[in-house]
Design a protein around this motif. Structure first.
Motif, PDB file in Angstrom:
ATOM      1  N   GLY A 111       0.828  -1.204   0.000  1.00  0.00           N
ATOM      2  CA  GLY A 111       0.000   0.000   0.000  1.00  0.00           C
ATOM      3  C   GLY A 111       0.857   1.247   0.000  1.00  0.00           C
ATOM      4  N   LEU A 112       2.140   1.100  -0.308  1.00  0.00           N
ATOM      5  CA  LEU A 112       3.049   2.239  -0.297  1.00  0.00           C
ATOM      6  C   LEU A 112       2.789   3.160  -1.494  1.00  0.00           C
ATOM      7  N   PRO A 113       2.989   4.455  -1.311  1.00  0.00           N
ATOM      8  CA  PRO A 113       2.762   5.421  -2.397  1.00  0.00           C
ATOM      9  C   PRO A 113       3.963   5.496  -3.340  1.00  0.00           C
ATOM     10  N   LEU A 114       4.193   4.452  -4.104  1.00  0.00           N
ATOM     11  CA  LEU A 114       5.400   4.365  -4.923  1.00  0.00           C
ATOM     12  C   LEU A 114       5.552   5.524  -5.898  1.00  0.00           C
ATOM     13  N   LEU A 115       4.452   5.994  -6.477  1.00  0.00           N
ATOM     14  CA  LEU A 115       4.555   7.071  -7.466  1.00  0.00           C
ATOM     15  C   LEU A 115       5.019   8.391  -6.856  1.00  0.00           C
ATOM     16  N   SER A 116       4.839   8.556  -5.557  1.00  0.00           N
ATOM     17  CA  SER A 116       5.269   9.808  -4.921  1.00  0.00           C
ATOM     18  C   SER A 116       6.675   9.708  -4.346  1.00  0.00           C
ATOM     19  N   MET A 117       7.338   8.586  -4.558  1.00  0.00           N
ATOM     20  CA  MET A 117       8.696   8.385  -4.044  1.00  0.00           C
ATOM     21  C   MET A 117       9.715   8.604  -5.160  1.00  0.00           C
ATOM     22  N   PRO A 118      10.940   8.994  -4.767  1.00  0.00           N
ATOM     23  CA  PRO A 118      12.002   9.057  -5.785  1.00  0.00           C
ATOM     24  C   PRO A 118      12.214   7.669  -6.400  1.00  0.00           C
ATOM     25  N   ASP A 119      12.581   7.645  -7.676  1.00  0.00           N
ATOM     26  CA  ASP A 119      12.759   6.368  -8.378  1.00  0.00           C
ATOM     27  C   ASP A 119      13.721   5.435  -7.649  1.00  0.00           C
ATOM     28  N   ALA A 120      14.791   5.968  -7.063  1.00  0.00           N
ATOM     29  CA  ALA A 120      15.770   5.119  -6.377  1.00  0.00           C
ATOM     30  C   ALA A 120      15.149   4.426  -5.161  1.00  0.00           C
ATOM     31  N   VAL A 121      14.291   5.121  -4.441  1.00  0.00           N
ATOM     32  CA  VAL A 121      13.623   4.536  -3.270  1.00  0.00           C
ATOM     33  C   VAL A 121      12.634   3.468  -3.729  1.00  0.00           C
ATOM     34  N   CYS A 122      11.856   3.794  -4.748  1.00  0.00           N
ATOM     35  CA  CYS A 122      10.902   2.834  -5.305  1.00  0.00           C
ATOM     36  C   CYS A 122      11.639   1.583  -5.789  1.00  0.00           C
ATOM     37  N   ASP A 123      12.748   1.782  -6.493  1.00  0.00           N
ATOM     38  CA  ASP A 123      13.539   0.662  -6.991  1.00  0.00           C
ATOM     39  C   ASP A 123      14.028  -0.219  -5.842  1.00  0.00           C
ATOM     40  N   ALA A 124      14.484   0.391  -4.745  1.00  0.00           N
ATOM     41  CA  ALA A 124      14.976  -0.375  -3.594  1.00  0.00           C
ATOM     42  C   ALA A 124      13.855  -1.196  -2.960  1.00  0.00           C
ATOM     43  N   ILE A 125      12.668  -0.630  -2.887  1.00  0.00           N
ATOM     44  CA  ILE A 125      11.527  -1.333  -2.292  1.00  0.00           C
ATOM     45  C   ILE A 125      11.093  -2.508  -3.171  1.00  0.00           C
ATOM     46  N   VAL A 126      10.942  -2.256  -4.467  1.00  0.00           N
ATOM     47  CA  VAL A 126      10.502  -3.322  -5.381  1.00  0.00           C
ATOM     48  C   VAL A 126      11.570  -4.405  -5.482  1.00  0.00           C
ATOM     49  N   SER A 127      12.826  -4.022  -5.513  1.00  0.00           N
ATOM     50  CA  SER A 127      13.919  -5.009  -5.543  1.00  0.00           C
ATOM     51  C   SER A 127      13.897  -5.876  -4.291  1.00  0.00           C
ATOM     52  N   LEU A 133      10.383 -12.867  -2.679  1.00  0.00           N
ATOM     53  CA  LEU A 133       9.285 -13.591  -3.326  1.00  0.00           C
ATOM     54  C   LEU A 133       9.758 -14.921  -3.918  1.00  0.00           C
ATOM     55  N   ALA A 134       8.891 -15.925  -3.854  1.00  0.00           N
ATOM     56  CA  ALA A 134       9.134 -17.194  -4.538  1.00  0.00           C
ATOM     57  C   ALA A 134       9.039 -16.941  -6.048  1.00  0.00           C
ATOM     58  N   PRO A 135       9.697 -17.759  -6.860  1.00  0.00           N
ATOM     59  CA  PRO A 135       9.600 -17.590  -8.310  1.00  0.00           C
ATOM     60  C   PRO A 135       8.134 -17.584  -8.766  1.00  0.00           C
ATOM     61  N   GLY A 136       7.781 -16.572  -9.548  1.00  0.00           N
ATOM     62  CA  GLY A 136       6.429 -16.451 -10.083  1.00  0.00           C
ATOM     63  C   GLY A 136       5.407 -15.850  -9.134  1.00  0.00           C
ATOM     64  N   ALA A 137       5.781 -15.604  -7.876  1.00  0.00           N
ATOM     65  CA  ALA A 137       4.844 -15.033  -6.907  1.00  0.00           C
ATOM     66  C   ALA A 137       4.655 -13.544  -7.185  1.00  0.00           C
ATOM     67  N   PRO A 138       3.467 -13.018  -6.886  1.00  0.00           N
ATOM     68  CA  PRO A 138       3.167 -11.632  -7.258  1.00  0.00           C
ATOM     69  C   PRO A 138       3.578 -10.582  -6.236  1.00  0.00           C
ATOM     70  N   PHE A 139       3.951  -9.425  -6.763  1.00  0.00           N
ATOM     71  CA  PHE A 139       4.061  -8.184  -6.010  1.00  0.00           C
ATOM     72  C   PHE A 139       2.804  -7.412  -6.386  1.00  0.00           C
ATOM     73  N   ILE A 140       1.920  -7.194  -5.426  1.00  0.00           N
ATOM     74  CA  ILE A 140       0.611  -6.588  -5.684  1.00  0.00           C
ATOM     75  C   ILE A 140       0.630  -5.165  -5.145  1.00  0.00           C
ATOM     76  N   GLN A 141       0.312  -4.212  -6.007  1.00  0.00           N
ATOM     77  CA  GLN A 141       0.418  -2.796  -5.666  1.00  0.00           C
ATOM     78  C   GLN A 141      -0.773  -2.058  -6.280  1.00  0.00           C
ATOM     79  N   PHE A 142      -1.270  -1.050  -5.571  1.00  0.00           N
ATOM     80  CA  PHE A 142      -2.294  -0.210  -6.183  1.00  0.00           C
ATOM     81  C   PHE A 142      -1.734   1.188  -6.369  1.00  0.00           C
ATOM     82  N   THR A 143      -2.402   1.949  -7.199  1.00  0.00           N
ATOM     83  CA  THR A 143      -2.015   3.337  -7.416  1.00  0.00           C
ATOM     84  C   THR A 143      -3.239   4.149  -7.768  1.00  0.00           C
ATOM     85  N   TYR A 144      -3.151   5.434  -7.503  1.00  0.00           N
ATOM     86  CA  TYR A 144      -4.210   6.361  -7.897  1.00  0.00           C
ATOM     87  C   TYR A 144      -3.908   6.960  -9.267  1.00  0.00           C
ATOM     88  N   GLY A 145      -2.684   6.793  -9.733  1.00  0.00           N
ATOM     89  CA  GLY A 145      -2.253   7.397 -10.984  1.00  0.00           C
ATOM     90  C   GLY A 145      -2.689   6.612 -12.205  1.00  0.00           C
TER      91      GLY A 145
END
Length: 183
Positions: A111-127, A133-145
């Motif tokens: 539920g983190l606001p990834l679009l409002s974060m600097p790209d480097a911070v977003c990249d660190a979180i998603v990485s 995550l197990a292979p093929g398991a999902p990273f589920i994220q929502f956005t208002y954008g």
């Protein structure tokens, strides 16, 4: 204190940390938890806030002992500890997930606001999510954008596929759910 009252208090005290004007709706929470259940195994949630998504994850059948939460705000963390006994809570950033959680997680819900974060911070979180995550398991994220909430460079670097989910109109503001997987 109710979830809404806590959310409003934190919004007034620290508006720069909050990216929403209201907690996630039940409709958005259900859409985020869709497909999760007892067979998912361990689930990690980034930025649970008041616990709207947490409640939906548990309602989907994930057991509390299989749910790990990463929350930075100590007020939200205190609320989460009381509201969701049996879950594991880390009062630290999601970018440190691999330091606290073993690989093989069935899903990461954010539920983190990834679009409002600097790209480097977003990249660190998603990485960090894809490190656990197990292979093929999902990273589920929502956005208002209007576009996916993960930068194109991060998608390419990690070799992710993007599944665009439904627009949830019964949320303030309306939000769209995305599921990312590593190819």
């Amino acid at each position: 204190m109710s979830d809404l009252a806590l959310f409003r208090r934190r919004l007034l005290q620290n508006p720069r940390q909050m990216s929403a004007i209201a907690p996630s709706s039940r409709a958005l929470a259900r859409a985020m938890a869709k497909g999760l259940g007892p067979a998912t195994g361990r689930v990690v949630e980034f930025g649970p806030g008041t616990g709207s998504l947490t409640r939906a994850i548990l309602d989907a059948g994930v057991s509390p002992e299989n749910l790990t939460l990463f929350e930075l705000d100590p007020h939200f963390a205190e609320h989460l500890r009381t509201a969701f006994p049996g879950t594991t809570l880390h009062l630290t950033g999601a970018d440190t997930a691999a330091d606290h959680v073993a690989a093989g997680v069935g899903a990461v819900v954010s539920g983190l606001p990834l679009l409002s974060m600097p790209d480097a911070v977003c990249d660190a979180i998603v990485s960090a999510a894809f490190q656990i995550l197990a292979p093929g398991a999902p990273f589920i994220q929502f956005t208002y954008g209007p576009k996916p909430p993960v930068p194109a460079d991060t998608i390419a670097k990690l070799g992710l596929t993007v599944e665009t989910g439904p627009k949830i109109w019964a949320n303030l503001p309306p939000a769209r759910v995305y599921r990312f997987r590593q190819i």
